[in-house]
Design an enzyme around this catalytic site. Structure first.
Site, PDB file in Angstrom:
ATOM      1  N   ASN A 239      27.524  53.696  35.313  1.00 15.37           N
ATOM      2  CA  ASN A 239      27.727  54.413  34.921  1.00 15.37           C
ATOM      3  C   ASN A 239      27.931  55.002  33.239  1.00 15.37           C
ATOM      4  OD1 ASN A 239      29.320  51.971  33.104  1.00 15.37           O
ATOM      5  ND2 ASN A 239      29.418  51.057  35.108  1.00 15.37           N
ATOM      6  N   ASP A 308      31.165  47.300  40.721  1.00 11.19           N
ATOM      7  CA  ASP A 308      32.401  46.815  41.769  1.00 11.19           C
ATOM      8  C   ASP A 308      31.851  47.117  42.879  1.00 11.19           C
ATOM      9  OD1 ASP A 308      34.597  47.027  40.015  1.00 11.19           O
ATOM     10  OD2 ASP A 308      35.387  49.041  40.032  1.00 11.19           O
ATOM     11  N   LYS A 318      10.586  54.881  48.062  1.00  8.43           N
ATOM     12  CA  LYS A 318      11.726  56.767  47.580  1.00  8.43           C
ATOM     13  C   LYS A 318      12.151  57.154  49.241  1.00  8.43           C
ATOM     14  CE  LYS A 318      11.932  60.423  45.300  1.00  8.43           C
ATOM     15  NZ  LYS A 318      10.871  61.746  44.020  1.00  8.43           N
ATOM     16  N   ASP A 335      33.364  39.532  41.169  1.00  6.78           N
ATOM     17  CA  ASP A 335      33.884  39.753  40.182  1.00  6.78           C
ATOM     18  C   ASP A 335      34.309  38.141  39.090  1.00  6.78           C
ATOM     19  OD1 ASP A 335      35.809  40.233  38.218  1.00  6.78           O
ATOM     20  OD2 ASP A 335      36.536  41.570  39.508  1.00  6.78           O
ATOM     21  N   ILE A 336      33.349  38.975  37.808  1.00  9.41           N
ATOM     22  CA  ILE A 336      32.256  37.837  37.356  1.00  9.41           C
ATOM     23  C   ILE A 336      34.024  37.508  36.573  1.00  9.41           C
ATOM     24  CG2 ILE A 336      31.217  37.728  35.188  1.00  9.41           C
ATOM     25  CD1 ILE A 336      29.603  40.414  36.168  1.00  9.41           C
ATOM     26  N   PHE A 352      38.593  43.683  29.857  1.00  6.77           N
ATOM     27  CA  PHE A 352      38.736  45.233  29.646  1.00  6.77           C
ATOM     28  C   PHE A 352      38.896  45.527  30.981  1.00  6.77           C
ATOM     29  CE2 PHE A 352      37.315  46.464  25.349  1.00  6.77           C
ATOM     30  CZ  PHE A 352      37.112  45.134  25.381  1.00  6.77           C
ATOM     31  N   LYS A 366      45.314  43.473  37.280  1.00  4.08           N
ATOM     32  CA  LYS A 366      44.180  43.243  36.532  1.00  4.08           C
ATOM     33  C   LYS A 366      44.740  41.762  35.730  1.00  4.08           C
ATOM     34  CE  LYS A 366      41.730  47.119  36.665  1.00  4.08           C
ATOM     35  NZ  LYS A 366      41.063  48.282  36.556  1.00  4.08           N
ATOM     36  N   LYS A 370      42.976  38.402  38.361  1.00  9.37           N
ATOM     37  CA  LYS A 370      41.269  37.699  37.923  1.00  9.37           C
ATOM     38  C   LYS A 370      41.696  36.088  36.977  1.00  9.37           C
ATOM     39  CE  LYS A 370      39.289  41.765  36.733  1.00  9.37           C
ATOM     40  NZ  LYS A 370      38.446  42.446  37.319  1.00  9.37           N
TER      41      LYS A 370
HETATM   42  O1  PMT Z   1      30.042  50.754  26.301  1.00 11.94           O
HETATM   43  P1  PMT Z   1      31.354  51.608  25.846  1.00 11.94           P
HETATM   44  O2  PMT Z   1      30.970  53.360  25.772  1.00 11.94           O
HETATM   45  O3  PMT Z   1      31.814  51.685  24.299  1.00 11.94           O
HETATM   46  O4  PMT Z   1      32.902  52.221  26.003  1.00 11.94           O
HETATM   47  C1  PMT Z   1      33.523  50.709  26.604  1.00 11.94           C
HETATM   48  C2  PMT Z   1      34.317  50.671  27.883  1.00 11.94           C
HETATM   49  C3  PMT Z   1      35.446  51.641  28.401  1.00 11.94           C
HETATM   50  C4  PMT Z   1      33.288  50.175  28.886  1.00 11.94           C
HETATM   51  C5  PMT Z   1      34.731  49.222  27.384  1.00 11.94           C
HETATM   52  O5  PMT Z   1      35.857  49.549  26.640  1.00 11.94           O
HETATM   53  C6  PMT Z   1      36.271  48.424  28.867  1.00 11.94           C
HETATM   54  O6  PMT Z   1      36.895  49.390  29.040  1.00 11.94           O
HETATM   55  N1  PMT Z   1      34.961  47.885  29.803  1.00 11.94           N
HETATM   56  C7  PMT Z   1      35.869  47.034  31.281  1.00 11.94           C
HETATM   57  C8  PMT Z   1      34.865  48.685  32.239  1.00 11.94           C
HETATM   58  C9  PMT Z   1      35.067  48.152  33.335  1.00 11.94           C
HETATM   59  O7  PMT Z   1      34.836  47.723  33.954  1.00 11.94           O
HETATM   60  O8  PMT Z   1      36.937  48.095  33.512  1.00 11.94           O
HETATM   61  P2  PMT Z   1      37.515  47.635  34.989  1.00 11.94           P
HETATM   62  O9  PMT Z   1      38.924  48.621  35.573  1.00 11.94           O
HETATM   63  O10 PMT Z   1      36.446  48.416  36.004  1.00 11.94           O
HETATM   64  O11 PMT Z   1      36.423  45.833  35.365  1.00 11.94           O
HETATM   65  C10 PMT Z   1      37.919  45.089  34.579  1.00 11.94           C
HETATM   66  C11 PMT Z   1      37.684  44.195  33.967  1.00 11.94           C
HETATM   67  O12 PMT Z   1      36.515  43.113  35.182  1.00 11.94           O
HETATM   68  C12 PMT Z   1      36.490  44.209  33.280  1.00 11.94           C
HETATM   69  O13 PMT Z   1      36.447  43.190  31.991  1.00 11.94           O
HETATM   70  C13 PMT Z   1      35.403  44.068  34.196  1.00 11.94           C
HETATM   71  O14 PMT Z   1      33.576  43.951  32.686  1.00 11.94           O
HETATM   72  C14 PMT Z   1      35.156  43.344  34.899  1.00 11.94           C
HETATM   73  N2  PMT Z   1      34.733  43.397  36.073  1.00 11.94           N
HETATM   74  C15 PMT Z   1      34.347  44.161  36.734  1.00 11.94           C
HETATM   75  C16 PMT Z   1      33.876  44.197  38.216  1.00 11.94           C
HETATM   76  C17 PMT Z   1      32.741  42.831  38.675  1.00 11.94           C
HETATM   77  N3  PMT Z   1      32.222  43.371  39.339  1.00 11.94           N
HETATM   78  N4  PMT Z   1      33.112  42.037  37.310  1.00 11.94           N
HETATM   79  C18 PMT Z   1      33.794  42.087  36.723  1.00 11.94           C
HETATM   80  O15 PMT Z   1      33.919  41.097  35.591  1.00 11.94           O
END
Ligand code: PMT
Length: 436
Positions: A239, A308, A318, A335-336, A352, A366, A370
């Protein structure tokens, strides 16, 4: 949830937050005037220094200006004297100045040394510890935090020598603001523009009060950047995360005295001063790196954009181009954030939420699913959230809300820490080292 406006005084700057009626972010901080020593070096962007003095003064700072010899070709001492209401300093060996305020006094006077614009030349001289003029001498003699705002031709900025100097400065804890990207005075386009004076003033002043160490002794774990999920030996799914937001959060925690571990996906960013970085590539690696440390930390901030889903099978060689349509089978990653959120006696956990639609509903969903303490939601899409230097956050916790208005990610990170610290104190969870 009502959204009355609350305001937090940050050493002369108002960070505006919309808060629940029961909650106002941040107590009034010391409003006595911050003393900013502004060093102006010789680049075309020096013409913005008068405006910068104004923005700093508007924010409540006392400003004294040091001009390098070449800066005087771009901006007149008289102009800066008039806007700062103080004599402008130019030479180490100036009898009159040494009698009044010499280099050592200036170095001690400053709460913050801000160099803007900082040319490639001044950055190189500071990185190498030269003391061949007033500004470089002050940089050696001061105990105040040093903030530099680089401004130069894009090729000069990207030159390996400049980047090596920046790594040296970063490693010594010098704060680096910018440069911005765009059209340049030389007609080229790229990174090297001085940030705008209002943005710079806000960001530079955000550094000052942090020396008191509100997070002293706290063990902070931060994730940042993207993950890469391999499809075959040459391709991956990922991403647009640059890591800037998470790195800013990690740096702001270290500046405030925390022991910080940053678990980072692949980025081009340098390690912030005082931060231990653990490099990972995919979601599984990130999960393992976090879970090995989560039980031993006090605060966990999940700023990484973790995949995800990951390919169910990684091809050993390849994948060849054959059919018109190629289908991939993906399986969910663990999901960490949720796993840490549900740990018994786990750290104060902040997730976030990166959303294109229904920011609030998705963020609150969320927060609950979570099992975490707080969620910082950002709108993402073209030019927003991912990769950009600026961000804005809607921060939710089970009983409240606060808004962090658009600002440089470094400033947003400090404002987020203000909220986290406030909430942890309110819940009796910000314990000193001795009390743990
Ligand atoms: O890195 P930059 O370019 O500065 O951009 C910043 C950002 C937009 C990436 C950052 O501000 C941000 O929003 N980070 C979280 C991105 C994200 O994956 O969001 P989500 O809504 O998909 O996930 C929710 C939360 O679960 C997040 O805290 C994520 O880290 C966590 N997660 C998600 C999936 C997973 N398998 N494990 C996780 O821990």
């Amino acid at each position: 949830m009502s959204q009355d406006r609350g305001r937090a005084w940050l050493c002369g700057i108002w960070f505006c937050h919309k808060a629940s009626s029961a909650y106002t972010v941040g107590a009034m901080r010391d409003s006595s005037k911050c003393r900013v020593l502004l060093g102006v070096s010789g680049g075309i962007a020096a013409y913005k220094s008068a405006e910068l003095v104004r923005r700093l003064s508007d924010a409540g700072a006392q400003v004294r200006v040091v001009l390098t010899h070449s800066a005087q070709a771009f901006v007149s001492p008289l102009t800066l004297q008039a806007v700062s209401a103080n004599p402008v300093h130019r030479d180490v060996l100036d009898e009159a100045a040494e009698a009044a305020m010499g280099h050592i006094e200036l170095a001690r006077w400053a709460d913050l040394v801000l160099i803007a614009p900082a040319t490639a030349h001044i950055l190189a001289r500071i990185a190498h510890g030269l003391a061949d003029d007033l500004l470089t001498t002050i940089c050696l003699a001061t105990e105040a935090p040093i903030v530099v705002a680089p401004a130069m031709n894009q090729q000069m900025w990207q030159a390996p020598a400049t980047q090596a100097n920046m790594d040296v400065l970063r490693g010594r804890g010098v704060h680096i603001l910018g440069p911005g990207t765009g059209s340049q005075a030389c007609g080229e386009v790229g990174p090297g523009r001085l940030l705008e004076p209002d943005v710079l003033a806000k960001a530079a002043l955000a550094v000052i009060p942090r020396r008191q160490g509100a997070l002293a002794g706290q063990r902070v774990l931060v994730t940042a950047g993207p993950t890469r999920e391999a499809l075959d030996p040459v391709r991956f799914i990922s991403n647009h995360s640059s890591g800037k937001m998470g790195y800013a959060v990690a740096e702001a925690a270290a500046v405030q005295g925390a022991h910080v571990t940053l678990v980072s996906g692949p980025t081009h960013l340098s390690i912030p001063a005082g931060v231990e970085r653990v490099d990972v590539v995919c979601a599984k690696d990130m999960f393992e790196a976090v879970m090995a440390r989560a039980a031993h930390c006090d605060i966990f901030i999940a700023a990484a954009a973790v995949a995800d889903y990951t390919p169910r099978v990684v091809a050993a060689s390849k994948i060849k181009k054959k059919d018109d349509v190629l289908s991939l089978e993906l399986t969910k990653t663990r999901d960490i954030c949720a796993e840490v959120g549900h740990l018994e006696g786990g750290p104060f956990t902040v997730g976030f939420a990166a959303e294109t639609d229904d920011l609030k509903a998705n963020a609150l969903g969320k927060l609950e699913r979570k099992g975490i303490d707080m969620i910082a939601a950002n709108q993402v899409g073209a030019g927003q959230g991912f990769e950009a230097d600026v961000n804005a956050l809607d921060v939710y916790w089970p009983s409240g809300y606060s808004r962090i208005d658009p600002a440089l990610k470094q400033v947003v990170a400090y404002a987020l820490w203000d909220i986290i610290i406030e909430r942890m104190r309110a819940g009796g969870r910000l314990l000193s080292e001795a009390a743990r």
